[in-house]
Design an enzyme around this catalytic site. Structure first.
Site: not given
Lengths: 335, 335, 335
Positions: B195, B236-238
């Site tokens: 990541q 969460a991511h993004n």
């Protein structure tokens, strides 16, 4: 620690059968017992496992004792007696009083009967009762009061002014006294409302890991005596929880909700803000409580588990459920 | 701090009635007020409590002011004014600039206008703006940039490369910049996708306790200006969150979801990955958002609370809901 | 790090097209690529973005490669290859072996091949394998065993006696080995059952931030090899999770639940205590699993998203769903 069958029987005032000098050295599951383990049997279906087990001492009911060989302790509630016996075999974290050199405290002196692990930081005017244990890297803010016999594990955070009774257990990662989620809306902007209340926690409370308990906006968030709170629980500002209520993991309780005594809140349940729940209520797991509960009982929301394909067909129908009811009524009227 | 009724009236440019020299010393709930408390009254139903209260200064609307005695501040939005007045009575954590001797920093020098508590660890090339406060045992990774007037409580973790604007508040136990949950499947094994994105957070954001905000896989996770995030939230991511959106406790937002401006997400709601939610949307508590929302409004999923026995009877029927619709249609066709 | 197209092609044994000496310096999203980025293309719909991108190296399938210019790596699973290539560009946290002076360890000596950041506290008899990294302010309790190549970020807590395999990654705020939520009821009081089991975690496991994994009551909580656990997950005592199962954020798994291999549990799902779920099962987000799953497949509970007004009309009907079924059956019988 060396306990015989007779000694345990005397300590807990229960009847025994078997060799009074038999030595009990540990508590165990039936599967992993050795010859000096004590195990419990509360249901007949586990007799088969007991037969295969190395266990030679079993706690059970009078009724089930007929099927057991060897050494037996007889009680109405085997699990409860097992819990109590377990406690005497559980090693004590606080076997000596020691405040590690690296501890930074702005309160001097602290009680001499404390075990405080490295890198703990303690603020001003803190009261920590005798026989307290604080794990490494925890933080206790200014003016916090904690009663006797506390067990606070590593990496716990307790904000200023929080007050806690005797025999508290707080697991790692838990935060007590963070600001409640309070804002007033001005056009599209949120204006923070300082959270100037605090948190009051009674005696004999246990709080799991990574749980959050917010301080009150103006008054206090209140946790009663004997309350048990699991991991990953969120308790918002000004919540009140009655004595001996148990709250399982991942529960969220929104602001100013009031939960009665002796309630059991299942894992992942959500309690809406300002809701009142009466004493002795049980909420099943993942239920959303969006209205007051005035009558003790078991409450649920949600739908049952299904194969996704089947669920999709039913779920799309749920969107037209009201329409179906209306049509059905019409058809029946028209005849 | 000593404020009179007249001084407060001048500071916030609102009308007052009563004794201009009356001294206001604290903010309070109506119930726990003393004679120098200021309280607010926004609904007529609380007049009875006000009558019994020791409060002698009340913030209220022109309309409700008719029923109030003593000293009054008049405003259209009593709660908002109360929020603003509360802020001036809230004690400042940063009353002096001090970096405790035990702080370990790989960035030298830091700004001189900081208050950093014991055992904080700060990585390389960190920028921490003036008037920042960092609580005990927190960790700030390499290359982190944080604007002016930050309040970061104890035991917070900020991973490397995260960038945050001015006036951030982060409560204890919160983690910003941990790896997103990203893997590619190779047969039955999960291969980790590094990541390498980061997290960008705007100005005037508050983040509660024990919340997680993951770094992006390749690009950044983005939190807009004025966003308010409660405790135990998972981002969460993004994920992208628009300005001034408020997210209550226990919400989970899956990867790459995009939430608009001025939204309100109720406690325990879940947003599926890659979903888009338009501006000004409200999601009620514990709702699952599994499809895009293109029209502002209030959205819900789930079923209402019931006695468990009644729920069981209805829930089992839900499994055959589609069948009922089909049969009903057939019956009506056949006539 | 300097890699050419040819070198990457050799390292991963895949075909390439284009300039063999083209230099690849980083991995990127298509949108934010620069001229030395490598990107991946797995769906035709992203071709438009690729055309606008500065990227000059793309990983794609044979089929899609026809539409791509410049430098190409050809593979059946572009995302998987991208994951593997990403790993070589991800900077290593452990570029040197250093135990910071402030680290307090009761285990001496530790392995010489460790990087341990400031203020970490390590208990007695700990085994930490070679090439381990431990972030600032983390705590590792007595008798903990951790295999080779561990990455434990800042502010992690690992209780005594926990055993973990090789290549573990644990993100900040996570707690492993806290007490399970176990009590026996005596009248209205909860009697704590000491949690004397532990936690065993296999190889190649990753655990996100602010997750809780409780120790077993008598036996161990078990996490298999290759299991991936996201943020804010609660894993209760005596849970067993099979190899390579992936658990998304905010999932709660109650005590003694047993989850098979290669399962995927969607975000916010809840697994009831003592439930068994077979291998290869998928649970969709926010589903409540309240019965055993004996057949692999996709499972769901809940209702779809609706406008709140429409939801209210349908939800109230759900309360009388059983009644509707009964009436419908009666009507059809009577003819």
């Amino acid at each position: 620690m060396n306990y015989t069958l007779e000694k345990i029987s005397e300590l807990f005032e229960v009847e025994y059968k078997g060799d009074k000098n038999y030595s009990i050295e540990n508590v165990s599951s039936i599967e992993n017992a050795n010859e000096n383990s004590i195990v419990f049997l509360s249901e007949k279906k586990f007799l088969k496992s007991l037969d295969k087990s190395k266990a030679r001492v079993v706690i059970t009911t009078k009724n089930l004792s007929k099927f057991c060989k060897n050494n037996i302790l007889i009680t109405d509630n085997p699990y409860l007696l097992f819990a109590k016996i377990s406690q005497i075999f559980n090693k004590n974290l606080k076997n000596d009083y020691e405040v590690h050199d690296s501890v930074i405290t702005y309160t001097n002196p602290l009680s001499k009967k404390l075990h405080i692990e490295p890198n703990v930081v303690i603020g001003k005017n803190v009261i920590l009762g005798d026989d307290g244990y604080v794990g490494a890297n925890s933080y206790i803010g200014n003016n916090v009061k904690i009663g006797k016999n506390a067990t606070i594990y590593a990496n716990v955070t307790i904000y200023k002014d929080v007050e806690i009774g005797d025999n508290i257990i707080v697991h790692s990662g838990t935060v007590i006294g963070s600001d409640g989620f309070g804002y007033a809306l001005e056009k599209n902007n949120w204006v923070k409302i300082p959270q100037v209340g605090s948190v009051r926690i009674g005696n004999n409370v246990e709080i799991g890991s990574n749980t959050s308990i917010d301080r009150g906006t103006l008054d206090n968030t209140l946790i009663g005596d004997g309350v048990k709170i699991d991991n990953q629980v969120q308790i918002a500002h000004n919540v009140k929880i009655g004595n001996n209520t148990a709250i399982a993991g991942c529960v969220g309780i929104a602001g100013s909700a009031k939960i009665g005594k002796n309630c059991m809140i299942g894992g992942g349940a959500g309690i809406q803000g300002h809701i009142e729940i009466c004493d002795n209520t049980q909420i099943t797991g993942m239920t959303k409580v969006s209205s007051n509960i005035k009558e003790a009982g078991i409450y649920t929301s949600g739908t049952p588990l299904m194969h996704n394909k089947k669920w999709l067909r039913n779920a799309v129908r749920f969107k037209n459920l009201n329409e179906l009811f209306v049509k059905f009524k019409e058809k029946n009227k028209s005849k």
